[in-house]
Structure formats: structure tokens, C-alpha cells
Design a protein around this motif. Structure first.
Motif, short mmCIF file in Angstrom:
data_model
loop_
_atom_site.label_atom_id
_atom_site.label_comp_id
_atom_site.label_asym_id
_atom_site.label_seq_id
_atom_site.Cartn_x
_atom_site.Cartn_y
_atom_site.Cartn_z
N LYS A 145 0.80 -1.22 0.00
CA LYS A 145 0.00 0.00 0.00
C LYS A 145 0.84 1.28 0.00
O LYS A 145 0.36 2.33 -0.40
CB LYS A 145 -0.93 0.00 1.22
N ARG A 146 2.06 1.21 0.45
CA ARG A 146 2.91 2.40 0.55
C ARG A 146 3.33 2.90 -0.83
O ARG A 146 3.34 2.13 -1.80
CB ARG A 146 4.15 2.10 1.39
N ASN A 147 3.70 4.16 -0.91
CA ASN A 147 4.30 4.70 -2.12
C ASN A 147 5.80 4.41 -2.07
O ASN A 147 6.50 4.96 -1.22
CB ASN A 147 4.08 6.21 -2.21
N PRO A 148 6.31 3.56 -2.95
CA PRO A 148 7.73 3.20 -2.88
C PRO A 148 8.62 4.31 -3.42
O PRO A 148 8.16 5.25 -4.07
CB PRO A 148 7.81 1.95 -3.76
N MET A 149 9.90 4.18 -3.15
CA MET A 149 10.91 5.04 -3.76
C MET A 149 11.27 4.39 -5.09
O MET A 149 11.90 3.33 -5.12
CB MET A 149 12.13 5.14 -2.86
N TYR A 150 10.87 5.01 -6.17
CA TYR A 150 11.15 4.45 -7.49
C TYR A 150 12.57 4.77 -7.97
O TYR A 150 13.25 3.92 -8.54
CB TYR A 150 10.15 4.98 -8.51
N ASP A 199 8.07 -4.38 -13.83
CA ASP A 199 8.78 -3.76 -14.94
C ASP A 199 7.96 -2.66 -15.58
O ASP A 199 8.49 -1.60 -15.95
CB ASP A 199 9.14 -4.81 -15.99
N ALA A 200 6.66 -2.90 -15.73
CA ALA A 200 5.78 -1.92 -16.36
C ALA A 200 5.71 -0.63 -15.53
O ALA A 200 5.78 0.48 -16.08
CB ALA A 200 4.38 -2.50 -16.54
N THR A 201 5.59 -0.78 -14.22
CA THR A 201 5.53 0.39 -13.34
C THR A 201 6.86 1.12 -13.32
O THR A 201 6.91 2.36 -13.36
CB THR A 201 5.14 -0.04 -11.91
N LEU A 202 7.94 0.36 -13.25
CA LEU A 202 9.28 0.95 -13.25
C LEU A 202 9.49 1.82 -14.48
O LEU A 202 9.96 2.96 -14.39
CB LEU A 202 10.32 -0.17 -13.20
N LYS A 204 7.16 3.08 -16.53
CA LYS A 204 6.19 4.18 -16.56
C LYS A 204 6.66 5.33 -15.68
O LYS A 204 6.63 6.50 -16.11
CB LYS A 204 4.83 3.68 -16.08
N GLU A 205 7.08 5.02 -14.46
CA GLU A 205 7.56 6.05 -13.55
C GLU A 205 8.84 6.70 -14.07
O GLU A 205 9.03 7.91 -13.95
CB GLU A 205 7.79 5.46 -12.16
N GLY A 206 9.72 5.89 -14.64
CA GLY A 206 10.96 6.42 -15.18
C GLY A 206 10.74 7.39 -16.32
O GLY A 206 11.39 8.45 -16.40
N LYS A 207 9.81 7.08 -17.20
CA LYS A 207 9.53 7.97 -18.32
C LYS A 207 8.89 9.28 -17.86
O LYS A 207 9.16 10.36 -18.42
CB LYS A 207 8.63 7.26 -19.32
N ALA A 208 8.05 9.20 -16.83
CA ALA A 208 7.44 10.41 -16.28
C ALA A 208 8.52 11.31 -15.66
O ALA A 208 8.49 12.54 -15.82
CB ALA A 208 6.38 10.04 -15.25
N MET A 209 9.45 10.70 -14.96
CA MET A 209 10.54 11.47 -14.36
C MET A 209 11.44 12.05 -15.44
O MET A 209 11.93 13.19 -15.31
CB MET A 209 11.36 10.58 -13.43
N ALA A 210 11.68 11.30 -16.51
CA ALA A 210 12.53 11.78 -17.60
C ALA A 210 11.96 13.05 -18.21
O ALA A 210 12.70 14.00 -18.55
CB ALA A 210 12.67 10.69 -18.66
N LYS A 211 10.66 13.11 -18.35
CA LYS A 211 10.00 14.29 -18.92
C LYS A 211 10.25 15.51 -18.05
O LYS A 211 10.57 16.61 -18.55
CB LYS A 211 8.50 14.04 -19.05
N GLU A 212 10.15 15.33 -16.73
CA GLU A 212 10.37 16.44 -15.80
C GLU A 212 11.84 16.85 -15.78
O GLU A 212 12.17 18.04 -15.74
CB GLU A 212 9.91 16.04 -14.41
#
Length: 385
Positions: A145-150, A199-202, A204-212
Motif C-alpha cells: 500500500k505504501r508509495n515506494p521510492m522508485y 517492470d511496467a511500473t518501473l 512508466k515512472e521512469g519515463k514520467a521522471m525523464a520528462k520532468e
């Protein structure tokens, strides 16, 4: 004795970085020992080192010292898998070569992101840290349930070009090291828990961070118009015998992200476990035959293993580790020569292979290496002097 320790350290570093560097195995030697003096676009004297071969970048020296990164060693928490750290940095440089030619660009450690900036970026987003790329804590300590550190760490690599007597920035590569497993504690010094990340979440989160990250970098005047490469790296778990791998990267020439390019990389440990398979069964059989011959030479070996990396199904390199229980230098010398013969006979040709022989109590005893273009192994036995 100090010489022995220095040589041991060099051998261990070579062994650890093989998998990440094996993409360079087809390089040819073109040694240049001279340093070339230049100045930066902002003034000041710099030197450009020579290249050990044409597939490696020359580096930047400032005032007689290597120019280190401003954010060296910053991570969100301690990572105990050394293979992750080494393969991340060196593999990132291999990706850079796709955009920044070693003939036209010089490598410079990251100079545009300070340690405090990187630390803020890889921390959680909060009221006190609005720049955090990792999500805010939702207060839960439940693994599901926690928000992990990606994001575990962020690496900047700069690529400069010589313009007359000056050096000017030509492009930047950013690596985002993403957790496949986020380790945490509910209380200080308490038991360790973990949150698994798909892998899918990793990705997805990585691409969102890359944009920022791209948006933030473009706000820096020096980086407004240069190519910026951003790559996403999947970290292996702390208990893995192999390091992680890059999964995708994008070359960005404007303010929006370019096309993501998937990378087919697979790291394998030999001998294979029951139910596991390698991209090429012949490689597994070759190592098995080599292992059998090696273990028949001395009865007191603690283990013979290998780490191999494949790109697009093709073997790029192999790092063999052999642990012994004997101490006689004459035995080690004979064993090393035997290994050179058997490795040449059984192990795959045309790829870089390193072999490290270590004692369970006395560290590295000998080291063997063969480049992708060589036919025979070079060897070194560490003496007691």
C-alpha cells in the motif's frame, strides 16, 4: 606488499566492471599518451587526456587534476549490490556513444547538477522539497500500500567538444537508476522490508521522471539547445549475483521527449539453475565443459561461476570467478597456466573474457584476460612481494 594490494585492487575493479564494459570489446588499440591543453568557454586552463583506444573517450583534466562530478555518489539510500553501481555508470557511457562519437566528443564528469540538486531530485516530493521526483509518502508502511521510492540515483555525464583552444558543452546524458525492489524500515534500525516494483511500473515512472528532468535541464542556458540523452536503468535486487540493466533510452533535441528506444539486454549467471535458460545453449554447454575441466585439476575449489551479458541475444562478454582453498604460489602459478589453456579451448571466442582466481582467505591470487580480438589469454599471478 603495497604493490600487491594495488594490483589486487586493479584486478577486482576490472572484474566488477566487465559486464558493463563488454560492449566495448570490439575496439582496436590506438594509444595516445599526450595531453592537449585547452580552455573552457568560461576561461581557465584544461587538459584533454589521450585515448587508450578509439572506442574510449578522452577525459578532462582541470589544473592538473581529473575533473570529478559535482554530484558524485549521491543515492536515495545505500545500495549493497556493487554490480549495480558499476554497470550503471559504464553502461550509461555506452549509450552515450550512440549520440556522442568518441572521435568528436570528450567525456566530462557532470558539472551542471550540484550534489544538493541531485539529492533534492531523488528524495521524496514534500512541502519542504517540491523538487523531489519520488512520490510523497502516503503514510503507509504496508509493502503493498505504501508509495515506494522508485528512483534510486541519477547520473549526469557531459560531453564537450574542442573549439579552437576552448572546450564547449556538446551534449548531456542522464541516467535514471530505478528500483526493481524498494527496501525500507518501519523504524530506525528495525527489520528490513521490501516493496517489489513491476517492470511496467518501473518504466512508466521512469519515463514520467525523464520528462520532468528534461524540462528542468532546458531551463539552464548552457543546456537549452544541446542534445540530451536520458536512459532508464533497472536495478537488480541487493541479493542478485548480477547487476541491473538499461531498458530504454531517448535522444532529445528539443523541449519534448524523443522516441523511446527499447534495449534488449540480459544478464545471466553460469552454471544455470534448474529451469533457467540462456539465449544461447552453446554458451552454457561451453562453460559447463570448462567448469568440469577446472574442477578436475584441483579437488579443493570452492566454486566456479560466470556472469555473462547478452545484447539482442548475442553474447557480449563473460566474467568468470574461481574461488580456491589452496595457498601455494607454485600451485597458483600452475593452475593459472592451466586455466589459460582450458579457457582458450572451451570458452566462447570473439568476446571479452576476464577470469579472477581468489582465495577464500587471501583475496585475489591471479587474473586472466582476453580481448574480443585476441586469441590467447594474458595472465598475472600476484606474488608475496
Amino acid at each position: 606488499m603495497n604493490l600487491k594490494k594495488s594490483l589486487v585492487g586493479m584486478a577486482m575493479l576490472l572484474s566488477v566492471t566487465l559486464l558493463a564494459a563488454c560492449g566495448n570489446s570490439n575496439s582496436t588499440t590506438n594509444s595516445s599518451s599526450s595531453n592537449k591543453t585547452a580552455t573552457s568557454s568560461k576561461g581557465g586552463n584544461y587538459q584533454v587526456t589521450g585515448q587508450s583506444n578509439s572506442d574510449q573517450y578522452a577525459g578532462v583534466i582541470k589544473n592538473g587534476k581529473y575533473l570529478t562530478s559535482k554530484a558524485r555518489g549521491i543515492t536515495s539510500n545505500q545500495n549493497s549490490n556493487l554490480m549495480n553501481l558499476k554497470s550503471f555508470e559504464t553502461g550509461l557511457q555506452d549509450i552515450s556513444k550512440k549520440q556522442f562519437s568518441t572521435e568528436k566528443y570528450v567525456f566530462q564528469e557532470g558539472q551542471y547538477l550540484s550534489s544538493s540538486t541531485v539529492q533534492n531530485w531523488i528524495d521524496r516530493k514534500s512541502k519542504s522539497n517540491p523538487d523531489g521526483l519520488n512520490p510523497e509518502s502516503n503514510g503507509s508502511t504496508d509493502p503493498e500500500k505504501r508509495n515506494p521510492m522508485y528512483l534510486q540515483s541519477l547520473e549526469e555525464q557531459d560531453y564537450v567538444q574542442k573549439s579552437g583552444s576552448k572546450l564547449k558543452i556538446g551534449g548531456v546524458t542522464i541516467g535514471l537508476a530505478m528500483n526493481s525492489v524498494d527496501y525500507y524500515r518501519k523504524t530506525t534500525y528495525g527489520a528490513q522490508y521490501q516493496t517489489d516494483i513491476s517492470d511496467a511500473t518501473l518504466e512508466k515512472e521512469g519515463k514520467a521522471m525523464a520528462k520532468e528532468v528534461l524540462t528542468r535541464l532546458r531551463k539552464k542556458p548552457a543546456l537549452k539547445n544541446v542534445p540530451i540523452v536520458i536512459a532508464i536503468y533497472k536495478q537488480a535486487s541487493n541479493d542478485s549475483l548480477i547487476g541491473g540493466k538499461f531498458v530504454t533510452y531517448a535522444i532529445n533535441t528539443g523541449n519534448s521527449l524523443g522516441k523511446w528506444r527499447a534495449m534488449d539486454i540480459q544478464n545471466v549467471v553460469f552454471p544455470l539453475k534448474t529451469g533457467e535458460s540462456a539465449p544461447n545453449d552453446n554458451d552454457a554447454d561451453a562453460f559447463s565443459n570448462f567448469k568440469t575441466e577446472v574442477e578436475s585439476f584441483f579437488p579443493n575449489l570452492s566454486g566456479v561461476t560466470a556472469q555473462a551479458q547478452y545484447k539482442n541475444g548475442s553474447l557480449q562478454g563473460m566474467n568468470v570467478s574461481i574461488t580456491t582453498q589452496f595457498y601455494s604460489e607454485t600451485e597458483i602459478s600452475s593452475f593459472t597456466q592451466f586455466l589459460a589453456d582450458q579457457a582458450q579451448k572451451y570458452l566462447p571466442s570473439g568476446v571479452k573474457i576476464d577470469i579472477t582466481v581468489s582465495s577464500t582467505t587471501d583475496g585475489v591470487q591471479s587474473f586472466l584476460s582476453r580481448s574480443s580480438t585476441a586469441k590467447k589469454f594474458s595472465t598475472h599471478v600476484f606474488g608475496s612481494y
